[in-house]
Design a protein around this motif. Structure first.
Motif, short mmCIF file in Angstrom:
data_model
loop_
_atom_site.label_atom_id
_atom_site.label_comp_id
_atom_site.label_asym_id
_atom_site.label_seq_id
_atom_site.Cartn_x
_atom_site.Cartn_y
_atom_site.Cartn_z
N VAL A 103 0.83 -1.20 0.00
CA VAL A 103 0.00 0.00 0.00
C VAL A 103 0.87 1.24 0.00
O VAL A 103 0.60 2.21 -0.68
CB VAL A 103 -0.88 0.03 1.26
N SER A 104 1.94 1.17 0.78
CA SER A 104 2.64 2.41 1.12
C SER A 104 3.59 2.88 0.03
O SER A 104 4.20 3.90 0.15
CB SER A 104 3.42 2.20 2.40
N TYR A 105 3.71 2.11 -1.01
CA TYR A 105 4.69 2.50 -2.02
C TYR A 105 4.07 2.37 -3.40
O TYR A 105 3.52 1.33 -3.74
CB TYR A 105 5.93 1.63 -1.92
N ASP A 106 4.16 3.41 -4.16
CA ASP A 106 3.48 3.41 -5.44
C ASP A 106 4.40 2.88 -6.53
O ASP A 106 5.13 3.61 -7.16
CB ASP A 106 3.04 4.84 -5.76
N ILE A 107 4.37 1.56 -6.77
CA ILE A 107 5.23 0.99 -7.80
C ILE A 107 4.76 1.45 -9.17
O ILE A 107 5.55 1.69 -10.07
CB ILE A 107 5.19 -0.55 -7.78
#
Lengths: 510, 317
Positions: B270-274
């Motif tokens: 969730v916390s990282y926008d790949i």
């Protein structure tokens, strides 16, 4: 022409050759020709000195594998890190980033080849922690934690260590981050404002109905009221055995500790009726059952969807979408075993310097300077400080140093951005403390005894779940079909096995 | 196409009742037309996906998000290609790597495979059975992924070197068997005998007589291995971390793998926008176009050898 005897000899020779090649893969004792460690730096006796001062330890190089896209500026940042680490623990690191999609393909090969790397990222969703820990790929670290990782234990929510135990031992250092998971409804704020909706009332799927109706009737046809792809599943309060793509779970509201087939639960049946109704009313896309993903955030032509959240997630979502997104929770935050093993660093069973690896992990999780260096790069190049703990990205960060913060170490040490709320990490801790623990927290199911059943049931799930869960087909007709197919594939056997393991675990952890 | 229009003409011109004059063995014009139409449809279904990719790569990104894919996009744009030109250093670098690997790899493959195959095709070579068996054996039993990985990384130390992309696939048992069969069927013993009588050395026979009449076979294997090296991404996935040594196909497969990963694990990370780090849809399609066109254009150069077929006589028997 060759005689038969010679052919036979050659075959024997070939087999011998093949077996020596494969045979030495598992043992590294006789391989001194490894490029990763400087020869002759066995720090086995450095542990006895017990001193943490850098000058007493031999210099070592730690090979580290992390997940994420390879970054252009990593070598320069690594140089900075190594200056600092040499000073602190007389170690240097050699970090290799392996891309998201490749990580789980490559690490098993590296591990099986017996390469003696020191530290690797592992988790419940990439280079899976549980099977690898069971297989002996990782070193049990409880003693090392006691000796060199005391600071970690101070910082870390103790539930992380409980939740990531396998047979009573820890095999990796969890990253201190959000520990609970929580599903929310997300809403496109422009419509919430337009229709003056009070979304705080929305919790269940049924609560959505009047609002979806408003959008359907009041907005043009290309606005999807409930914008979800085929992976959608109605929320039901279950503690899943193998994730929500597998129909076995334990009801969170019950205290009997029994695994059941969730497809036969009353909660799911009523939710499926509702979603079917929504589908027929046209609240979902017509092609939802075959929709791999949905670009709703990009196009902005949507009203509601669902997502897993963490504190202040809506700020991030709004920022990346370019318009405001608001949320309303479907459930209270819950802590599962999987959330405790969401991001970890394991020390390889083949590591030549486990003590030093633990010292490095200890620094990574407790040393503010090092933690932010690996996360944000070099001050003045990749970011500039606005105040003590608040930073602003510089263009160089976007071009050459974007690291996945949650996969690097203790998240609560990292600087925040000026757009972030000041109490961001406080809110995370609050979120963790407010969460309730799932009944099976700390229990790790080992699917090996029922491997074939799990595989064939998963295949049936892939086929049946999307149309049923999205309401594209009539559940009364298709759900029984799915259930009988799964039963034929051995669902009951899986449930029995899960129950057996759970009861044993329960008895051992009274 | 020309044949087709002729046969159409014939079908149209042949008046009813009038006896048609045509080859007794030929199929009727109607069937000829049906078969031709069928082949055309099949060819179209092969080409269409690629045409579609080209169309998408010229579509405007926003139009794509709103309308989805369409054959006649509302808004055309060159943005994807502009983006690649601007930030395409990695792409150019990768193209260079792929070209280097393909050229060196193909040359080495041809040299090794053809010499090996020629040797075991000669009936007066004593050890031919053993060496045929040696090659054949690897087709049936391979060590598998991990032993291969160990050999490349810990025995040969080829990690992060361009040879890791070449060596693992230059000697292919299947090509050897194909080549050997080709040599035994097309190079008559009589030629070799006569060359010997004229005083040619073994190597001279091979280079001046056998190779020239075996060009179709060499071309076939050449094309196979060119395609093989051009499309190979797995070796780079295993052995290469240095971005300067990543071949084109691996670049593409990484994007593909990351996309799959996002679809599967959207709830975990969730916390990282790949997704933000991935190229957009149109850019991906443009990459595919740029990656595939060169090799598609190379094919016509091999075409003439295929048309000759794999049978060339050079001796009157």
């Amino acid at each position: 022409m060759m005689s038969k005897k010679n052919v036979l000899l050659m075959v024997v020779f070939l087999f011998a050759l093949a077996s020596t090649l494969t045979g030495c893969g598992s043992s590294n004792t006789d391989q001194n020709s490894n490029g990763n460690t400087p020869s002759g730096t066995q720090s086995a006796n450095s542990a006895e000195t017990g001193g943490q001062t850098g000058d007493k330890l031999d210099p070592v190089k730690l090979k580290v594998y992390l997940i994420g896209g390879p970054q252009r500026d990593l070598p320069t940042v690594q140089e900075e890190m190594n200056k600092y680490l040499t000073d602190k623990i007389n170690a240097t690191v050699d970090i290799t980033m392996i891309d998201w999609g490749d990580y789980s393909k490559r690490l098993p090969v590296i591990t099986a080849s017996g390469e003696n790397y020191d530290i690797a990222f592992t988790s419940s969703w990439a280079f899976d922690y549980l099977p690898n820990a069971t297989r002996g790929a990782f070193l049990p670290i409880n003693d090392l934690l006691e000796k060199y990782g005391q600071d970690i234990k101070k910082e870390l929510d103790p539930r992380f260590l409980t939740g990531s135990q396998v047979n009573g031992k820890n095999y990796a250092v969890p990253v201190n981050k959000e520990l609970a998971s929580q599903w929310v409804w997300r809403f496109n704020k422009q419509y919430v404002d337009k229709y003056k909706m009070d979304i705080s009332k929305i919790r269940t799927l049924e609560d959505l109905e009047p609002y979806l109706k408003q959008i359907k009737e009041g907005e043009p046809a290309d606005i999807t009221p409930l914008a979800v792809p085929k992976g959608f599943k109605p929320y039901i309060p279950f503690d899943f055995l193998l994730g929500d793509e597998f129909p076995v779970g334990m009801n969170m509201n019950s205290t009997d500790g029994k695994y059941v087939n969730i497809l036969e639960s009353g909660e799911l049946k009523s939710s499926l009726k509702t979603i079917r109704k929504y589908y027929q009313a046209g609240y979902l896309r017509k092609d939802v059952a075959t929709l791999e993903g949905i670009d709703n955030i990009k196009t902005g032509k949507w009203f509601a969807d669902r997502e897993q959240t963490q504190p202040y997630a809506e700020l991030g979502w709004s920022r990346s979408a370019g318009y405001d997104i608001v949320t309303s929770p479907m459930q209270d935050p819950v802590i599962f075993t999987g959330s405790a093993t969401g991001s970890m660093h394991a020390i390889s069973a083949n590591s030549k310097n486990p003590e030093r690896a633990m010292m490095f992990l200890n620094l990574l999780n407790t040393d503010k300077y090092l933690r932010n260096l690996i996360n944000y790069g070099i001050e003045g190049t990749h970011y500039k400080k606005i105040s003590e703990d608040v930073i602003e990205d510089l263009p160089a960060m976007k071009d050459g140093y974007q690291m996945p913060g949650f996969a690097l170490g203790n998240l609560f040490l990292t600087y925040s951005h000026k757009e972030d709320p000041a109490d961001k990490w406080e809110a995370f801790k609050e979120f963790n403390n407010s969460a309730k623990v799932a009944p099976s927290f700390g229990f790790n199911f080992n699917p090996d005894p029922v491997k074939t059943e799990v595989a064939s049931i998963s295949a049936i799930v892939k086929e049946f779940y999307p149309p049923i869960m999205t309401g594209a087909v009539d559940p009364d007709e298709h759900l029984p079909k799915a259930i009988s197919k799964m039963k034929a594939a051995g669902l009951d056997k899986v449930i029995t096995e899960a129950q057996k393991q759970y009861d044993e675990w329960k008895a051992a952890n009274k | 196409m020309n044949d087709l229009s002729k046969s159409m003409e014939r079908t149209l011109l042949s008046a009813p009742g009038k006896k048609k004059t045509r080859d007794i063995n030929a199929i009727s014009p109607l069937w000829n037309f049906i078969f031709n139409a069928g082949v055309c449809l099949f060819a179209l279904s092969c080409i269409f996906p690629f045409i579609f990719i080209i169309i998408i790569s010229f579509t405007d990104e926003k139009t794509l998000a709103i309308n989805g894919f369409s054959i006649l996009p509302e808004v055309l744009s060159l943005d994807a290609y502009r983006f690649l030109m601007r930030s395409g250093e990695q792409m150019v670098q990768s193209l260079g790597v792929t070209l280097t690997v393909t050229v060196i790899g193909t040359i080495l493959t041809l040299y090794l495979v053809s010499t090996y195959a020629y040797a075991i095709s000669r009936k007066n070579f004593d050890q031919r059975r053993f060496f045929s068996f040696l090659a054949f054996f690897t087709m049936l039993f391979s060590g598998g992924l991990v032993p291969g990985y160990i050999v490349v990384t810990q025995v040969l130390h080829l990690r992060d070197s361009i040879w890791a992309l070449i060596f693992p696939s230059i000697l292919n048992a299947f090509y050897i068997i194909v080549m050997r069969t080709f040599f035994t069927t097309t190079v008559p013993d009589a030629i070799i005998e006569s060359a010997k009588i004229d005083g040619a050395t073994e190597f001279g026979i091979y280079t001046r007589i056998v190779l020239p009449i075996s060009l179709p076979g060499i071309a076939t294997i050449g094309l196979f291995s060119t395609l093989g090296f051009w499309n190979d991404w797995f070796n780079a996935l295993l052995y290469i971390d240095n971005p300067n040594l990543i071949p084109l196909q691996t670049l593409l497969i990484r994007i593909q793998n990351n996309m799959d990963f996002i679809v599967q694990n959207s709830s975990q990370v969730v916390s990282y926008d790949i997704a933000a780090t991935l190229p957009t849809e149109t850019v991906r399609m443009a990459m595919v176009v740029l990656a595939t066109l060169p090799i598609a254009l190379a094919y016509p150069f091999f075409q003439k050898y295929f048309i000759q077929g794999l049978t060339i006589g050079s001796v009157k028997e």
